[in-house]
Design a protein around this motif. Structure first.
Motif, PDB file in Angstrom:
ATOM      1  N   ALA A  60      -0.502   8.473   1.768  1.00 36.96           N
ATOM      2  CA  ALA A  60      -1.839   8.066   2.226  1.00 36.96           C
ATOM      3  C   ALA A  60      -1.920   6.572   2.494  1.00 36.96           C
ATOM      4  CB  ALA A  60      -2.889   8.474   1.191  1.00 36.96           C
ATOM      5  N   VAL A  61      -1.002   5.811   1.900  1.00 38.05           N
ATOM      6  CA  VAL A  61      -1.003   4.367   2.119  1.00 38.05           C
ATOM      7  C   VAL A  61      -0.520   4.021   3.532  1.00 38.05           C
ATOM      8  CG1 VAL A  61      -0.060   2.145   1.318  1.00 38.05           C
ATOM      9  CG2 VAL A  61      -0.724   3.890  -0.336  1.00 38.05           C
ATOM     10  N   VAL A  62       0.223   4.929   4.163  1.00 38.94           N
ATOM     11  CA  VAL A  62       0.705   4.666   5.529  1.00 38.94           C
ATOM     12  C   VAL A  62      -0.469   4.421   6.489  1.00 38.94           C
ATOM     13  CG1 VAL A  62       1.976   5.593   7.494  1.00 38.94           C
ATOM     14  CG2 VAL A  62       2.878   5.888   5.179  1.00 38.94           C
ATOM     15  N   PRO A  63      -1.444   5.344   6.605  1.00 37.27           N
ATOM     16  CA  PRO A  63      -2.583   5.044   7.471  1.00 37.27           C
ATOM     17  C   PRO A  63      -3.458   3.910   6.945  1.00 37.27           C
ATOM     18  CG  PRO A  63      -2.957   7.110   6.309  1.00 37.27           C
ATOM     19  CD  PRO A  63      -1.530   6.726   6.064  1.00 37.27           C
ATOM     20  N   LEU A  64      -3.463   3.710   5.622  1.00 37.83           N
ATOM     21  CA  LEU A  64      -4.207   2.581   5.072  1.00 37.83           C
ATOM     22  C   LEU A  64      -3.628   1.271   5.606  1.00 37.83           C
ATOM     23  CD1 LEU A  64      -6.271   1.327   3.130  1.00 37.83           C
ATOM     24  CD2 LEU A  64      -4.520   1.449   1.339  1.00 37.83           C
ATOM     25  N   GLY A  65      -2.299   1.178   5.601  1.00 41.25           N
ATOM     26  CA  GLY A  65      -1.654  -0.017   6.138  1.00 41.25           C
ATOM     27  C   GLY A  65      -1.976  -0.223   7.606  1.00 41.25           C
ATOM     28  N   GLN A  66      -1.986   0.865   8.379  1.00 44.41           N
ATOM     29  CA  GLN A  66      -2.312   0.748   9.801  1.00 44.41           C
ATOM     30  C   GLN A  66      -3.759   0.310   9.995  1.00 44.41           C
ATOM     31  OE1 GLN A  66      -1.156   3.989  12.308  1.00 44.41           O
ATOM     32  NE2 GLN A  66       0.805   4.277  11.312  1.00 44.41           N
ATOM     33  N   ALA A  67      -4.665   0.837   9.175  1.00 42.65           N
ATOM     34  CA  ALA A  67      -6.073   0.452   9.284  1.00 42.65           C
ATOM     35  C   ALA A  67      -6.258  -1.031   8.964  1.00 42.65           C
ATOM     36  CB  ALA A  67      -6.919   1.309   8.351  1.00 42.65           C
ATOM     37  N   LEU A  68      -5.598  -1.503   7.930  1.00 46.47           N
ATOM     38  CA  LEU A  68      -5.704  -2.914   7.562  1.00 46.47           C
ATOM     39  C   LEU A  68      -5.132  -3.812   8.657  1.00 46.47           C
ATOM     40  CD1 LEU A  68      -4.764  -2.679   3.780  1.00 46.47           C
ATOM     41  CD2 LEU A  68      -7.000  -3.282   4.735  1.00 46.47           C
ATOM     42  N   ARG A  69      -4.035  -3.383   9.254  1.00 49.64           N
ATOM     43  CA  ARG A  69      -3.486  -4.144  10.379  1.00 49.64           C
ATOM     44  C   ARG A  69      -4.478  -4.166  11.536  1.00 49.64           C
ATOM     45  NH1 ARG A  69       1.339  -1.003  11.916  1.00 49.64           N
ATOM     46  NH2 ARG A  69       1.270  -2.355  13.749  1.00 49.64           N
ATOM     47  N   GLY A  70      -5.136  -3.043  11.778  1.00 50.03           N
ATOM     48  CA  GLY A  70      -6.120  -2.977  12.848  1.00 50.03           C
ATOM     49  C   GLY A  70      -7.305  -3.889  12.616  1.00 50.03           C
ATOM     50  N   LEU A  71      -7.572  -4.208  11.353  1.00 50.28           N
ATOM     51  CA  LEU A  71      -8.661  -5.116  10.998  1.00 50.28           C
ATOM     52  C   LEU A  71      -8.206  -6.563  10.943  1.00 50.28           C
ATOM     53  CD1 LEU A  71     -10.320  -2.980   8.191  1.00 50.28           C
ATOM     54  CD2 LEU A  71     -11.322  -3.540  10.413  1.00 50.28           C
ATOM     55  N   GLY A  72      -6.926  -6.799  11.288  1.00 49.11           N
ATOM     56  CA  GLY A  72      -6.397  -8.149  11.229  1.00 49.11           C
ATOM     57  C   GLY A  72      -6.059  -8.613   9.831  1.00 49.11           C
ATOM     58  N   GLN A  73      -5.909  -7.663   8.894  1.00 50.08           N
ATOM     59  CA  GLN A  73      -5.607  -7.979   7.494  1.00 50.08           C
ATOM     60  C   GLN A  73      -4.139  -7.683   7.207  1.00 50.08           C
ATOM     61  OE1 GLN A  73      -7.759  -9.467   5.471  1.00 50.08           O
ATOM     62  NE2 GLN A  73      -9.353  -9.446   7.043  1.00 50.08           N
ATOM     63  N   GLY A  74      -3.260  -8.425   7.875  1.00 49.54           N
ATOM     64  CA  GLY A  74      -1.833  -8.169   7.742  1.00 49.54           C
ATOM     65  C   GLY A  74      -1.297  -8.364   6.333  1.00 49.54           C
ATOM     66  N   ARG A  75      -1.769  -9.405   5.652  1.00 52.29           N
ATOM     67  CA  ARG A  75      -1.279  -9.668   4.289  1.00 52.29           C
ATOM     68  C   ARG A  75      -1.670  -8.546   3.333  1.00 52.29           C
ATOM     69  NH1 ARG A  75       2.956 -12.948   4.398  1.00 52.29           N
ATOM     70  NH2 ARG A  75       2.550 -14.693   5.814  1.00 52.29           N
ATOM     71  N   LEU A  76      -2.906  -8.065   3.467  1.00 51.82           N
ATOM     72  CA  LEU A  76      -3.328  -6.946   2.627  1.00 51.82           C
ATOM     73  C   LEU A  76      -2.521  -5.695   2.938  1.00 51.82           C
ATOM     74  CD1 LEU A  76      -7.227  -7.292   2.626  1.00 51.82           C
ATOM     75  CD2 LEU A  76      -5.628  -7.871   0.787  1.00 51.82           C
ATOM     76  N   ALA A  77      -2.227  -5.482   4.219  1.00 57.38           N
ATOM     77  CA  ALA A  77      -1.411  -4.332   4.604  1.00 57.38           C
ATOM     78  C   ALA A  77      -0.022  -4.429   3.999  1.00 57.38           C
ATOM     79  CB  ALA A  77      -1.324  -4.244   6.125  1.00 57.38           C
ATOM     80  N   MET A  78       0.571  -5.612   4.022  1.00 56.04           N
ATOM     81  CA  MET A  78       1.890  -5.814   3.398  1.00 56.04           C
ATOM     82  C   MET A  78       1.847  -5.484   1.918  1.00 56.04           C
ATOM     83  SD  MET A  78       3.475  -9.335   4.976  1.00 56.04           S
ATOM     84  CE  MET A  78       4.817  -9.307   3.764  1.00 56.04           C
TER      85      MET A  78
END
Length: 416
Positions: free
Chosen positions: A209-227
């Motif tokens: 479930a973290v896979v789409p979470l990471g994509q969503a965070l990237r889509g919001l411009g939150q790359g560090r949080l996605a990492m």
């Protein structure tokens, strides 16, 4: 009559100033100071000031995309491209509204009113069908399916918890992924969060479930949080299996696939942040896992394998403002058979990134050619994704286009 060099310069300055004004407008709407905005895109405050005054141009598509992601707008809004209404817009918008309404339902308040639990096999079949639709890139159709799927999966989970956890997590996951595709990263984050909450103590299911979470965070411009999210989830899998990247017999292919997909998402997030070192190291680790897994694993793990990693390298190179490297890698990828085995959705999405690379190198003909190919493979990837429409718009603004690009621009309702 053709413009002379001085005329083109005037047009360029005017376009730059206009784009800068739009950046300033959206920054204010998002209630960000110039300093906060600068911090989020990894630039200085003086750089932001120059962009907003039109002194400095946003001269790379990857840069426009980064700014748009932080401002949470369609890049076409920054480019100022005139756009006519298109039938797909209404279909996607209606679908998103229906999904939004479905996500507004909370099971804890609906207990006892969800109705009888549906047949487990039937719900599983519907989940499989949703994933198949996603793989084929039919985003409008999937958006229409998601509300009913979530309702059925919730009722199964409420009536038969022991059978309903996996279908409900998968329903939330596929919902999150398609929402990312159509530019609804906020909603995608919510759906991914619901998937995580439903997964509970099942580490592998939660990690997926973290896979789409990471994509969503990237889509919001939150790359560090996605990492942070994806690397933490990957480490949890590694800890629970004694090293998920190892080739030991007790580590399943599914575990390796989830582990590798998380590392891949972390690498892309690092690239979005401009972190060359972390992106390179993470994608190197990902490639090693992919060699162990091979191509053609379970579709629910986002087509993880060597071909997917090769494509991610191109996407990362574009994000890191290295379009020449991206073009070289793309040239090698399309000569191999592996990438053709990727799902239509994945191939079309990748071709959009390849088009971006060619656009940033100034090769408009190649950029247009790959966009037209992406439209052939999975039309909704072009027609429903804001970032893809922006690439088409940028090519349409840049000069005469091949017939295929002109037809695509017309189909999308874009005008110069």
């Amino acid at each position: 009559m053709d413009l002379d060099r001085r005329g083109w310069a005037a047009v360029s300055v005017a376009a730059s100033a206009s784009t800068g004004r739009r950046v300033a407008l959206w920054r204010v709407r998002r209630r960000m100071t110039q300093q906060v905005f600068a911090d989020r895109i990894g630039r200085s405050k003086s750089w932001v000031e120059k962009v907003e005054r039109g002194v400095r141009r946003l001269d790379r598509f990857s840069l426009i995309q980064q700014v748009a992601e932080v401002l949470r707008v369609d890049p076409a809004e920054l480019l100022g491209t005139d756009r006519l209404p298109h039938p797909d817009d209404g279909v996607a918008a209606d679908g998103v509204q229906a999904v939004r309404a479905a996500l507004a339902c909370y099971d804890v308040f609906a207990a006892g009113s969800l109705g009888p639990a549906p047949d487990t096999v039937e719900v599983s079949r519907r989940v499989e069908h949703a994933w198949s639709t996603y793989r084929h890139g039919d985003h409008p159709r999937l958006l229409r399916m998601v509300p009913g799927l979530l309702d059925a999966a919730r009722r199964l989970h409420a009536g038969r918890p022991e059978h309903g956890v996996v279908p409900l997590v998968q329903a939330y996951r596929v919902a999150a992924l398609v929402l990312v595709k159509v530019g609804e990263a906020d909603l995608a984050w919510l759906a991914a969060d619901r998937a995580l909450a439903t997964a509970g103590n099942d580490r592998l299911l939660a990690a997926s479930a973290v896979v789409p979470l990471g994509q969503a965070l990237r889509g919001l411009g939150q790359g560090r949080l996605a990492m942070t999210a994806t690397i933490t989830a990957a480490h949890r899998i590694a800890a629970s299996t004694g090293g998920a990247a190892s080739a030991s017999a007790d580590t399943s292919s599914e575990q390796r696939s989830v582990y590798g997909t998380l590392l891949l998402q972390a690498g892309l997030a690092a690239a979005n942040c401009g972190d060359h070192a972390s992106a390179g190291e993470l994608l190197k680790q990902t490639a090693e896992v992919a060699r162990q897994v091979g191509d053609g694993q379970d579709y629910r793990q986002a087509s993880f394998g060597p071909a997917a990693v090769d494509c991610a390298q191109v996407t990362a190179a574009v994000a890191l403002d290295n379009p020449a490297d991206a073009v070289d890698r793309h040239t090698a990828i399309v000569r191999r058979d592996g990438w053709l085995r990727l799902p239509a959705e994945h191939r079309a999405a990748y071709l959009i990134d390849a088009a971006r690379a060619h656009l940033d190198t100034g090769d408009l003909a190649a950029a247009g050619r790959w966009l037209v190919e992406a439209d052939r493979v999975a039309p909704a990837e072009i027609r429903c994704r804001p970032s893809a429409r922006t690439v088409v718009a940028e090519i349409a603004r840049s000069g005469p286009q091949a017939a295929g690009v002109a037809r695509l621009a017309t189909a999308l309702g874009l005008t110069r």
